[in-house]
Structure formats: structure tokens, C-alpha cells
Design a protein around this motif. Structure first.
Motif, mmCIF file in Angstrom:
data_model
loop_
_atom_site.group_PDB
_atom_site.id
_atom_site.type_symbol
_atom_site.label_atom_id
_atom_site.label_comp_id
_atom_site.label_asym_id
_atom_site.label_seq_id
_atom_site.Cartn_x
_atom_site.Cartn_y
_atom_site.Cartn_z
ATOM 1 N N TRP A 146 0.689 -1.335 0.175
ATOM 2 C CA TRP A 146 0.038 0.129 0.028
ATOM 3 C C TRP A 146 0.806 1.125 0.088
ATOM 4 O O TRP A 146 0.491 2.380 -0.586
ATOM 5 N N THR A 147 2.078 1.201 0.573
ATOM 6 C CA THR A 147 2.914 2.379 0.555
ATOM 7 C C THR A 147 3.456 2.699 -0.753
ATOM 8 O O THR A 147 3.459 3.741 -1.198
ATOM 9 N N SER A 148 3.884 1.741 -1.473
ATOM 10 C CA SER A 148 4.377 1.825 -2.809
ATOM 11 C C SER A 148 3.342 2.320 -3.643
ATOM 12 O O SER A 148 3.716 3.063 -4.681
ATOM 13 N N ILE A 149 2.074 1.651 -3.566
ATOM 14 C CA ILE A 149 1.017 2.080 -4.334
ATOM 15 C C ILE A 149 0.914 3.692 -4.271
ATOM 16 O O ILE A 149 0.612 4.321 -5.285
ATOM 17 N N LEU A 150 0.694 4.277 -2.888
ATOM 18 C CA LEU A 150 0.387 5.521 -2.751
ATOM 19 C C LEU A 150 1.543 6.385 -2.984
ATOM 20 O O LEU A 150 1.247 7.407 -3.781
ATOM 21 N N ILE A 151 2.809 5.886 -3.408
ATOM 22 C CA ILE A 151 3.878 6.662 -3.918
ATOM 23 C C ILE A 151 3.702 7.059 -5.192
ATOM 24 O O ILE A 151 3.917 7.980 -5.718
ATOM 25 N N CYS A 152 3.312 5.811 -5.943
ATOM 26 C CA CYS A 152 3.003 6.011 -7.360
ATOM 27 C C CYS A 152 1.899 6.810 -7.723
ATOM 28 O O CYS A 152 2.152 7.750 -8.717
ATOM 29 N N VAL A 153 0.656 6.841 -7.065
ATOM 30 C CA VAL A 153 -0.346 7.395 -7.357
ATOM 31 C C VAL A 153 -0.117 8.989 -7.075
ATOM 32 O O VAL A 153 -0.542 9.845 -7.684
ATOM 33 N N GLY A 154 0.705 9.221 -5.951
ATOM 34 C CA GLY A 154 1.183 10.660 -5.684
ATOM 35 C C GLY A 154 2.021 11.290 -6.675
ATOM 36 O O GLY A 154 1.922 12.293 -7.094
ATOM 37 N N ALA A 155 2.991 10.291 -7.206
ATOM 38 C CA ALA A 155 3.592 10.562 -8.179
ATOM 39 C C ALA A 155 3.048 11.163 -9.539
ATOM 40 O O ALA A 155 3.385 11.993 -10.209
ATOM 41 N N VAL A 156 2.065 10.444 -9.878
ATOM 42 C CA VAL A 156 1.332 10.930 -10.948
ATOM 43 C C VAL A 156 0.282 11.874 -11.037
ATOM 44 O O VAL A 156 0.477 12.746 -11.743
ATOM 45 N N ALA A 157 -0.016 12.157 -9.623
ATOM 46 C CA ALA A 157 -0.906 13.187 -9.357
ATOM 47 C C ALA A 157 -0.063 14.436 -9.146
ATOM 48 O O ALA A 157 -0.667 15.628 -9.547
ATOM 49 N N PHE A 158 1.356 14.511 -8.877
ATOM 50 C CA PHE A 158 2.203 15.436 -9.081
ATOM 51 C C PHE A 158 1.950 16.570 -10.105
ATOM 52 O O PHE A 158 1.636 17.742 -9.952
ATOM 53 N N PRO A 159 2.503 15.734 -11.326
ATOM 54 C CA PRO A 159 2.628 16.910 -12.482
ATOM 55 C C PRO A 159 1.171 17.342 -12.874
ATOM 56 O O PRO A 159 0.851 18.490 -13.583
ATOM 57 N N LEU A 160 0.033 16.458 -12.517
ATOM 58 C CA LEU A 160 -1.398 16.733 -12.862
ATOM 59 C C LEU A 160 -1.912 17.983 -12.224
ATOM 60 O O LEU A 160 -2.624 18.600 -12.619
ATOM 61 N N SER A 161 -1.192 18.349 -10.982
ATOM 62 C CA SER A 161 -1.653 19.404 -10.322
ATOM 63 C C SER A 161 -0.853 20.589 -10.398
ATOM 64 O O SER A 161 -1.256 21.490 -10.366
ATOM 65 N N ARG A 162 0.665 20.293 -10.435
ATOM 66 C CA ARG A 162 1.673 21.493 -10.584
ATOM 67 C C ARG A 162 1.607 22.216 -12.019
ATOM 68 O O ARG A 162 1.649 23.266 -12.096
ATOM 69 N N ILE A 163 1.473 21.401 -13.133
ATOM 70 C CA ILE A 163 1.404 21.938 -14.446
ATOM 71 C C ILE A 163 0.338 22.891 -14.623
ATOM 72 O O ILE A 163 0.458 24.234 -15.018
ATOM 73 N N PRO A 164 -0.985 22.421 -14.142
ATOM 74 C CA PRO A 164 -2.169 23.682 -14.572
ATOM 75 C C PRO A 164 -2.245 24.334 -13.316
ATOM 76 O O PRO A 164 -3.053 25.077 -13.208
ATOM 77 N N ARG A 165 -1.402 24.123 -12.152
ATOM 78 C CA ARG A 165 -1.647 24.828 -11.071
ATOM 79 C C ARG A 165 -3.076 24.723 -10.224
ATOM 80 O O ARG A 165 -3.654 26.014 -9.897
ATOM 81 N N ILE A 166 -3.463 23.507 -10.178
ATOM 82 C CA ILE A 166 -4.775 23.061 -9.613
ATOM 83 C C ILE A 166 -4.513 22.913 -7.983
ATOM 84 O O ILE A 166 -4.078 21.722 -7.668
#
Length: 199
Positions: A146-166
Motif C-alpha cells: 500500500w505504501t508503494s502504491i500510494l507513492i506511485c499515485v502521488g507521483a502521477v498526481a504531482f504533475p497533474l496538479s503542478r502543471i495547471p496549478r490546480i
């Protein structure tokens, strides 16, 4: 019995895993029209001071099973952290010297190699390093799944939030990274055996 130096090293790596995403996530609360600004930029830079030892601890889990990846991956992740420092400094200087965003982008276009190496090419290496690291931690089953999966999901969510600044997505991405690293960091500090995932 562990030496005092090894114990201190484990403590530093563990506390860095806890503090890195927390301080990093705090910077998001100080966004101003999608920009880090002086306060947010400063917090971002300080978070990277803890992200580097946090990566040391995370890659340490793979040094026996994936020694080559562990060494090269850490180098790439460090480059991504340096880019994070640069983005933070852009926020500080832009607000301090009242540099408009279009002026900043215009100057970046005039010096593409430098800005790409310091910001735009190296920036994605931070979340990409987390994503690949999370996948390999999951594959090798060296931390709970579960820790590995959350790290992966967080890593994917990172650019999806930072690039459009949501901002709301940025907070979610920060939480997704903070939870697993908090757990792993606590285990690192306590020096207990982290439960492995079930085969």
C-alpha cells in the motif's frame, strides 16, 4: 548491535522521510495565483534539503536487489531535487524583484539550454523518480504494497496538479506522498522490520 553513527544515520533518514513531504506540501498553501512567491518558494527550497536524504533511505531498500538502479536512480532523483530548489528560487526572485511571469518565460526562451537543464527538463525527474521508485518497491516487495502504491499515485498526481496549478489536486498529491513516507520514516526511526506484502 548498531553503532551510534548508524543509529543516528537511520534517524536522520527516517525523520527526513517524514519532514520532506510535509514541508513540501506546506509550500502549496502559499501559492499566489499559481506562483510560489517568497514564502512558498523558501519553503519549497527547504523541503528539498530533506527530500535528498529521504531518497537515500528509500533507495536503500533496493540497494541489494537492484544495486545499479539504486545508484543511478538516486543520482537522477537528486537532479530532480536540485530542479525543485531552482523552481523555489524562481518564485522567491520573481516576487522580490517584481518579475512578471511573461517576462520570466520570455527570458527562458532566450536562454533555452540553461532554463531547460535547470528547470523544464530536470523538473519532471522528481515525480518520475518517485513513480519508478514506487513501482520497483512494489515489485521487489521491500515495503508494504500500500505504501508503494500510494507513492506511485502521488507521483502521477504531482504533475497533474503542478502543471495547471490546480491547488486542490496539489494538496491531494502532497497527502498521497506524505502518508506512505510518514509510515516508512517511522519504521526507519524505530529500526523495526517493515512488514512485507503478501506474495
Amino acid at each position: 548491535m548498531q553503532s551510534s553513527s548508524n543509529t543516528m544515520s537511520s534517524w536522520i533518514l527516517g525523520i527526513s522521510m517524514i519532514l520532506a513531504p510535509v514541508i513540501f506540501g506546506t509550500s502549496t498553501f502559499f501559492w499566489n495565483n499559481g506562483e510560489y512567491g517568497i514564502i512558498g518558494g523558501t519553503i519549497l527550497v527547504l523541503s528539498m534539503m530533506f527530500w535528498i536524504p529521504a531518497f537515500i533511505g528509500l533507495f536503500d531498500f533496493l540497494k541489494d536487489k537492484m544495486p545499479t538502479y539504486s545508484s543511478i536512480g538516486f543520482l537522477i532523483a537528486t537532479y530532480g531535487c536540485i530542479s525543485g530548489v531552482n523552481f523555489g528560487m524562481v518564485g522567491v526572485f520573481s516576487e522580490a524583484f517584481q518579475i512578471p511571469h511573461d517576462v520570466y518565460l520570455g527570458e527562458a526562451a532566450r536562454h533555452p539550454l540553461a532554463f531547460n537543464l535547470l528547470l523544464f527538463w530536470s523538473g519532471p525527474l522528481f515525480p518520475l523518480s518517485l513513480l519508478v521508485l514506487g513501482v520497483n518497491l512494489l515489485r521487489k516487495k521491500v515495503v508494504p504494497s500500500w505504501t508503494s502504491i500510494l507513492i506511485c499515485v502521488g507521483a502521477v498526481a504531482f504533475p497533474l496538479s503542478r502543471i495547471p496549478r490546480i491547488e486542490i489536486l496539489a494538496h491531494i498529491a502532497d497527502i498521497l506522498l506524505a502518508i506512505p513516507l510518514f509510515y516508512i520514516g517511522i519504521q526507519y526511526i524505530l529500526k523495526t522490520q517493515i512488514p512485507r506484502s503478501v506474495e
